[in-house]
Design a protein around this motif. Sequence first.
Motif, PDB file in Angstrom:
ATOM      1  N   SER A 251       8.244  -3.339  -5.788  1.00  0.00           N
ATOM      2  CA  SER A 251       8.294  -3.523  -4.458  1.00  0.00           C
ATOM      3  C   SER A 251       9.285  -3.375  -3.866  1.00  0.00           C
ATOM      4  CB  SER A 251       7.823  -5.646  -4.751  1.00  0.00           C
ATOM      5  OG  SER A 251       9.279  -5.526  -5.265  1.00  0.00           O
ATOM      6  N   ASN A 253      11.645  -5.046  -4.030  1.00  0.00           N
ATOM      7  CA  ASN A 253      13.133  -5.852  -4.389  1.00  0.00           C
ATOM      8  C   ASN A 253      13.032  -6.404  -5.016  1.00  0.00           C
ATOM      9  OD1 ASN A 253      10.680  -8.209  -4.496  1.00  0.00           O
ATOM     10  ND2 ASN A 253      10.194  -7.549  -1.846  1.00  0.00           N
ATOM     11  N   GLU A 257       7.613  -9.680  -4.734  1.00  0.00           N
ATOM     12  CA  GLU A 257       7.119  -9.833  -4.067  1.00  0.00           C
ATOM     13  C   GLU A 257       6.155  -8.437  -2.412  1.00  0.00           C
ATOM     14  OE1 GLU A 257       4.472 -12.792  -2.966  1.00  0.00           O
ATOM     15  OE2 GLU A 257       5.493 -13.400  -4.962  1.00  0.00           O
ATOM     16  N   GLU A 259       5.378  -6.309  -0.014  1.00  0.00           N
ATOM     17  CA  GLU A 259       5.386  -5.537   1.256  1.00  0.00           C
ATOM     18  C   GLU A 259       4.080  -5.017   1.773  1.00  0.00           C
ATOM     19  OE1 GLU A 259       6.927  -4.823   5.835  1.00  0.00           O
ATOM     20  OE2 GLU A 259       8.001  -5.231   3.985  1.00  0.00           O
ATOM     21  N   LYS A 260       3.155  -5.343   2.129  1.00  0.00           N
ATOM     22  CA  LYS A 260       1.972  -4.310   2.395  1.00  0.00           C
ATOM     23  C   LYS A 260       1.465  -3.806   3.799  1.00  0.00           C
ATOM     24  CE  LYS A 260      -0.494  -6.333  -1.902  1.00  0.00           C
ATOM     25  NZ  LYS A 260      -1.839  -6.861  -1.809  1.00  0.00           N
ATOM     26  N   ASP A 261       1.110  -2.373   3.926  1.00  0.00           N
ATOM     27  CA  ASP A 261       0.409  -2.448   5.117  1.00  0.00           C
ATOM     28  C   ASP A 261      -0.820  -3.246   6.094  1.00  0.00           C
ATOM     29  OD1 ASP A 261      -1.495  -0.843   3.951  1.00  0.00           O
ATOM     30  OD2 ASP A 261       0.034   1.181   3.802  1.00  0.00           O
ATOM     31  N   ILE A 266       0.695  -0.929  -0.971  1.00  0.00           N
ATOM     32  CA  ILE A 266       2.504  -0.975  -0.903  1.00  0.00           C
ATOM     33  C   ILE A 266       3.057  -0.761  -0.007  1.00  0.00           C
ATOM     34  CG2 ILE A 266       4.082  -1.881  -2.931  1.00  0.00           C
ATOM     35  CD1 ILE A 266       1.296  -3.047  -4.849  1.00  0.00           C
ATOM     36  N   SER A 268       6.588   0.590  -0.721  1.00  0.00           N
ATOM     37  CA  SER A 268       8.388   1.140  -1.549  1.00  0.00           C
ATOM     38  C   SER A 268       8.575   2.181  -1.409  1.00  0.00           C
ATOM     39  CB  SER A 268       7.273   0.526  -2.556  1.00  0.00           C
ATOM     40  OG  SER A 268       8.304   0.295  -4.158  1.00  0.00           O
TER      41      SER A 268
END
Length: 306
Positions: A251, A253, A257, A259-261, A266, A268
């Motif tokens: 991810s 981070n 968790e 983030e997704k478009d 994902i 990343s």
Amino acid sequence: MSDEVYHIPALLSETINGLNINPNGIYVDVTFGGGGHSREILKHLGKNGRLYSFDQDLDAQKNAIDDKRFTFVHGNFRFLRNFMHFYGIEAVDGILADLGVSSHHFDDAGRGFSFRFDSPLDMRMNQKAPYTAADILNTYEEQQLASLFRIYGELNDARQLARKIAKARESQKIETTGQLIELAKPKLGKEQEKKYWAKVFQSLRIEVNNEMRALKELLVQANELLKPDGRIAVITYHSLEDRMVKNFFRSGNFDGEAEKDFYGNIISPLEAVNNKVITPSEEEMQQNPRSRSAKLRIARKKQVKG
């Protein structure tokens, strides 16, 4: 320079294959130790390739490799970006981190890494660092010690152990491995007892060397330094490290968790090369028992879409 190799490298062929080495590329081994991984990387580099190998322990410099393509860097890998800038390197093709403690450290009776010897409770990778394991045991509040043993050692009796230590140090400072083992000897069988003390010593070592923070800083800087399609290979030895690496590779981070478009992909900067963690074969574990808890994860820096 000495050619002595005091660390049998874990998952050697898997790591080298995973790095997908470009013969003319620039590579960084942030955990040089006995030089096993570095020597193998050099075998795959051409005359224009470069390898920079870090170690904060000056003992490792004795194993420096006499090769024009090789540079030994005496420093903590948490300062990776600064050192690379110092050498005029803005981007690299690959980074390797073997986070295990070398056999040299476990076998050096004076360094305090092993419960096999009665020695000073030191455990510093960098012997110029200000705080030793003894300092932690004698100055941390009981609650701090309990948290340390629970989080870094995953000990069920963390509170009880912290209480025993706090009570014992009222009458005498705890300064040796022998003292620590004697005051808090668990009522377990011999094999279980070894596992217990391995967890206690692991938790102290992580705290002394600030290992979790250093790993976070390494991963962030490695991501910034890698060229597009460059690779990072990380070998971990306990679940906290492995979880951190897995989350970051997935991810970008540390909480995992992603983030997704708009399309559910994902977002990343990295992409895992091996979706399933790589572990040693039965044959390797027999030849090198200290590799048994090793876990290898490899990631590739994604191309920036224009």
